[in-house]
Design a protein around this motif. Structure first.
Motif, PDB file in Angstrom:
ATOM      1  N   TYR A   1      77.563  51.509  23.545  1.00  0.00           N
ATOM      2  CA  TYR A   1      76.809  51.233  24.773  1.00  0.00           C
ATOM      3  C   TYR A   1      75.341  50.901  24.495  1.00  0.00           C
ATOM      4  CZ  TYR A   1      80.996  53.509  26.502  1.00  0.00           C
ATOM      5  OH  TYR A   1      82.303  53.840  26.737  1.00  0.00           O
ATOM      6  N   ASP A   2      75.117  50.182  23.400  1.00  0.00           N
ATOM      7  CA  ASP A   2      73.758  49.763  23.057  1.00  0.00           C
ATOM      8  C   ASP A   2      73.517  48.393  23.696  1.00  0.00           C
ATOM      9  OD1 ASP A   2      71.401  48.879  21.885  1.00  0.00           O
ATOM     10  OD2 ASP A   2      71.777  49.978  20.029  1.00  0.00           O
ATOM     11  N   LEU A   3      72.967  48.413  24.909  1.00  0.00           N
ATOM     12  CA  LEU A   3      72.807  47.180  25.671  1.00  0.00           C
ATOM     13  C   LEU A   3      71.787  46.230  25.044  1.00  0.00           C
ATOM     14  CD1 LEU A   3      72.836  48.615  29.307  1.00  0.00           C
ATOM     15  CD2 LEU A   3      74.695  47.478  28.100  1.00  0.00           C
ATOM     16  N   ALA A   4      70.676  46.772  24.572  1.00  0.00           N
ATOM     17  CA  ALA A   4      69.620  45.916  24.016  1.00  0.00           C
ATOM     18  C   ALA A   4      70.121  45.128  22.814  1.00  0.00           C
ATOM     19  CB  ALA A   4      68.414  46.761  23.628  1.00  0.00           C
ATOM     20  N   LYS A   5      70.794  45.831  21.889  1.00  0.00           N
ATOM     21  CA  LYS A   5      71.304  45.153  20.695  1.00  0.00           C
ATOM     22  C   LYS A   5      72.445  44.199  21.055  1.00  0.00           C
ATOM     23  CE  LYS A   5      68.817  47.030  17.354  1.00  0.00           C
ATOM     24  NZ  LYS A   5      68.000  46.246  16.406  1.00  0.00           N
ATOM     25  N   SER A   6      73.236  44.553  22.062  1.00  0.00           N
ATOM     26  CA  SER A   6      74.305  43.653  22.514  1.00  0.00           C
ATOM     27  C   SER A   6      73.705  42.338  23.013  1.00  0.00           C
ATOM     28  CB  SER A   6      75.127  44.308  23.622  1.00  0.00           C
ATOM     29  OG  SER A   6      75.814  45.441  23.154  1.00  0.00           O
ATOM     30  N   ALA A   7      72.602  42.438  23.753  1.00  0.00           N
ATOM     31  CA  ALA A   7      71.932  41.230  24.250  1.00  0.00           C
ATOM     32  C   ALA A   7      71.420  40.380  23.097  1.00  0.00           C
ATOM     33  CB  ALA A   7      70.788  41.613  25.179  1.00  0.00           C
ATOM     34  N   ASP A   8      70.865  41.041  22.062  1.00  0.00           N
ATOM     35  CA  ASP A   8      70.414  40.301  20.870  1.00  0.00           C
ATOM     36  C   ASP A   8      71.567  39.502  20.262  1.00  0.00           C
ATOM     37  OD1 ASP A   8      67.781  41.129  20.980  1.00  0.00           O
ATOM     38  OD2 ASP A   8      68.089  42.844  19.636  1.00  0.00           O
ATOM     39  N   CYS A   9      72.731  40.131  20.172  1.00  0.00           N
ATOM     40  CA  CYS A   9      73.902  39.461  19.603  1.00  0.00           C
ATOM     41  C   CYS A   9      74.324  38.267  20.453  1.00  0.00           C
ATOM     42  CB  CYS A   9      75.073  40.437  19.463  1.00  0.00           C
ATOM     43  SG  CYS A   9      74.889  41.627  18.127  1.00  0.00           S
ATOM     44  N   HIS A  10      74.292  38.429  21.771  1.00  0.00           N
ATOM     45  CA  HIS A  10      74.680  37.316  22.654  1.00  0.00           C
ATOM     46  C   HIS A  10      73.697  36.144  22.518  1.00  0.00           C
ATOM     47  CE1 HIS A  10      78.165  38.897  24.648  1.00  0.00           C
ATOM     48  NE2 HIS A  10      77.537  39.979  25.071  1.00  0.00           N
ATOM     49  N   ILE A  11      72.407  36.445  22.361  1.00  0.00           N
ATOM     50  CA  ILE A  11      71.421  35.374  22.165  1.00  0.00           C
ATOM     51  C   ILE A  11      71.729  34.625  20.873  1.00  0.00           C
ATOM     52  CG2 ILE A  11      68.990  34.869  21.701  1.00  0.00           C
ATOM     53  CD1 ILE A  11      68.296  37.249  23.565  1.00  0.00           C
ATOM     54  N   LEU A  12      71.986  35.383  19.809  1.00  0.00           N
ATOM     55  CA  LEU A  12      72.307  34.753  18.516  1.00  0.00           C
ATOM     56  C   LEU A  12      73.583  33.924  18.615  1.00  0.00           C
ATOM     57  CD1 LEU A  12      71.784  34.269  15.546  1.00  0.00           C
ATOM     58  CD2 LEU A  12      72.844  36.483  15.046  1.00  0.00           C
ATOM     59  N   GLN A  13      74.605  34.459  19.293  1.00  0.00           N
ATOM     60  CA  GLN A  13      75.849  33.705  19.446  1.00  0.00           C
ATOM     61  C   GLN A  13      75.619  32.440  20.268  1.00  0.00           C
ATOM     62  OE1 GLN A  13      77.752  34.395  17.240  1.00  0.00           O
ATOM     63  NE2 GLN A  13      79.463  35.700  17.848  1.00  0.00           N
ATOM     64  N   GLY A  14      74.743  32.525  21.258  1.00  0.00           N
ATOM     65  CA  GLY A  14      74.416  31.330  22.030  1.00  0.00           C
ATOM     66  C   GLY A  14      73.828  30.242  21.147  1.00  0.00           C
ATOM     67  N   ILE A  15      72.936  30.635  20.252  1.00  0.00           N
ATOM     68  CA  ILE A  15      72.331  29.678  19.308  1.00  0.00           C
ATOM     69  C   ILE A  15      73.399  29.119  18.369  1.00  0.00           C
ATOM     70  CG2 ILE A  15      70.699  29.453  17.398  1.00  0.00           C
ATOM     71  CD1 ILE A  15      69.022  31.668  18.850  1.00  0.00           C
ATOM     72  N   ASN A  16      74.272  30.018  17.869  1.00  0.00           N
ATOM     73  CA  ASN A  16      75.344  29.562  16.964  1.00  0.00           C
ATOM     74  C   ASN A  16      76.249  28.537  17.635  1.00  0.00           C
ATOM     75  OD1 ASN A  16      74.630  31.102  14.724  1.00  0.00           O
ATOM     76  ND2 ASN A  16      75.822  32.877  15.395  1.00  0.00           N
ATOM     77  N   TYR A  17      76.692  28.830  18.844  1.00  0.00           N
ATOM     78  CA  TYR A  17      77.596  27.899  19.532  1.00  0.00           C
ATOM     79  C   TYR A  17      76.878  26.610  19.919  1.00  0.00           C
ATOM     80  CZ  TYR A  17      81.389  31.285  19.628  1.00  0.00           C
ATOM     81  OH  TYR A  17      82.396  32.150  19.256  1.00  0.00           O
ATOM     82  N   SER A  18      75.566  26.685  20.149  1.00  0.00           N
ATOM     83  CA  SER A  18      74.793  25.456  20.375  1.00  0.00           C
ATOM     84  C   SER A  18      74.840  24.576  19.131  1.00  0.00           C
ATOM     85  CB  SER A  18      73.335  25.785  20.711  1.00  0.00           C
ATOM     86  OG  SER A  18      73.231  26.483  21.925  1.00  0.00           O
ATOM     87  N   ASN A  19      74.665  25.203  17.953  1.00  0.00           N
ATOM     88  CA  ASN A  19      74.715  24.451  16.696  1.00  0.00           C
ATOM     89  C   ASN A  19      76.097  23.874  16.432  1.00  0.00           C
ATOM     90  OD1 ASN A  19      72.004  24.888  16.059  1.00  0.00           O
ATOM     91  ND2 ASN A  19      72.438  26.841  15.045  1.00  0.00           N
ATOM     92  N   LEU A  20      77.129  24.575  16.930  1.00  0.00           N
ATOM     93  CA  LEU A  20      78.502  24.074  16.782  1.00  0.00           C
ATOM     94  C   LEU A  20      78.848  23.063  17.885  1.00  0.00           C
ATOM     95  CD1 LEU A  20      80.321  27.433  15.925  1.00  0.00           C
ATOM     96  CD2 LEU A  20      79.929  25.520  14.357  1.00  0.00           C
TER      97      LEU A  20
END
Length: 427
Positions: free
Chosen positions: A220-239
């Motif tokens: 239930y670490d919301l802050a770190k979960s949000a960090d991961c979603h931001i990174l995944q957003g960047i990754n999928y943008s690159n893909l």
């Protein structure tokens, strides 16, 4: 107790040679065997060696202070609880064992590297890393884990992303033979995701970010979960999987709104703006960049001056692409005003280039050739070398300077071939 490692650690720390420590007690060759744990000496010998090093043999041998305070400090560093981290560091420095006990000292220095990076004291972090390297052959497996993790972080900060990934993989290898907390495992996966994303190993980054996200969600670490979603957003943008990119950015925004994490909200809108820009949606990009500024307030403790300057730069670009001269000049004015409070040579050059481009200055080609491109070459900022080289090519061709134009075109193409993920145009 590994007496040899302790002896070698304190000998090196005090700048003594094996001959100097061994003189009058044992032979240097025998000391070498002790330090390499190839023999177990008599207690009388150990007592004499410890005495020469100014150590209390009984205390050094049998008193092993708990690492609980150290791990508490490290956790505060990882979760960026700056105030707690500073307080715990001061408490640790008050304890004699922190600097005198081999085991505690190594962990303190390793964790100190990450603390310095949290404080953005990068040069000081390098100096501590260089100092601790000389004790590397006294490390146990747990020390090796943190050493490689910190090495990976330092490589990341210097922009050597492949080397960062390799060092973090070494840490991952050591993690399988020691016991680490779930939050440490998720932290390792997240750092691996960051390094692989920057190194353009996008599929690997998606894999590691998913693993980190799973652990963060389970705890239930919301802050770190949000960090991961931001990174995944960047990754999928690159893909170029834009639907998945938007999905992750919106998930990050939802969490950040829930937790009122202004810095994360600012990052989300910067990235949505960048994605809209890639899709050619200029007005939407501008709207999202402006929303990013709404959340990146200078009065907020999470304020990030580089995000502010980057967003202003992005707004200048979008208005320039729309041929909105007034809008472009207004954001240049705002950007230059912010540079008075937050000096940055990088953004000074960016803003000045657009001012010259709009004013159609005669010296713009010389400015690019003699100032802008050499600066980014020195900094190894390949993306800007490519983009400004392509701009210079156009100016040189307009002046019929085809030979020089072709040299900058070759430079851009060579860098694009080497760093294929750095494509794109500036204008």
């Amino acid at each position: 107790m590994e007496y040899g490692k302790v002896l070698r650690f304190h000998r090196v720390k005090q700048g003594l040679t094996q001959n100097q420590l061994a003189e009058g007690i044992i032979s240097p060759a025998y000391l070498s065997k002790i330090e390499n744990d190839q023999t177990v000496p008599a207690l009388e010998v150990l007592e004499l060696l410890y005495e020469r090093l100014g150590l209390d043999f009984q205390e050094a041998s049998f008193n092993h202070p708990s690492k609980e305070k150290l791990k508490e400090w490290y956790e505060a560093i990882v979760f960026k609880r700056t105030e707690d981290a500073n307080k715990l560091k001061e408490e640790l420095l008050q304890q004699k064992e922190t600097l005198n006990n081999h085991h505690v000292y190594i962990f303190f220095k390793l964790f100190c590297i990450r603390h310095l990076l949290l404080e953005n004291e990068v040069q000081e972090a390098y100096e501590v890393w260089e100092d601790i390297r000389q004790h590397k052959d006294t490390f146990d497996e747990e020390m090796h884990f943190y050493y490689h993790l910190c090495s990976g972080l330092l490589k990341y900060y210097e922009g050597s992303f492949d080397e960062s990934f390799q060092a973090l993989m070494e840490a991952k290898n050591y993690s399988s033979s020691i016991t680490i907390e779930p939050w440490e495992k998720s932290d390792l996966f997240y750092l691996l995701a960051l390094s692989t994303s920057q190194a353009n190993h996008i599929s690997a980054s998606v894999f590691y970010a998913d693993h980190a996200l799973e652990i963060y969600q389970n705890h239930y670490d919301l802050a770190k979960s949000a960090d991961c979603h931001i990174l995944q957003g960047i990754n999928y943008s690159n893909l170029k999987n834009y639907a998945k990119a938007f999905e992750n950015f919106h998930l990050a925004r939802k969490i950040a709104m829930q937790t009122q994490a202004l810095n994360q909200l600012s990052l989300v809108y910067i990235n949505i703006g960048t994605l809209e820009s890639h899709l050619g949606n200029r007005e939407s990009a501008i709207t999202n960049y402006q929303k990013s500024l709404d959340y990146n307030k200078e009065t907020d403790p999470t304020f990030d001056q580089f995000d502010l300057l980057t967003t202003i730069h992005s707004l200048i670009i979008e208005h320039y692409r729309l041929n909105d001269v007034d809008g472009c000049m207004e954001w240049i004015r705002i950007g230059e005003e912010k540079l008075n409070s937050f000096p940055s040579k990088v953004y000074q050059l960016h803003y000045l280039f657009y001012k010259k481009a709009i004013m159609k200055d005669d010296d713009i080609a010389d400015f690019l050739e003699q100032t802008v491109i050499p600066y980014f070459q020195e900094k190894k900022e390949h993306v800007y070398i490519i983009r400004y080289s392509m701009v210079l090519v156009d100016f040189l061709e307009q002046q019929r300077m085809y030979k020089k134009s072709s040299s900058y075109l070759r430079l851009a193409i060579q860098l694009l071939n080497k760093h294929s993920h750095l494509g794109g145009i500036l204008l």
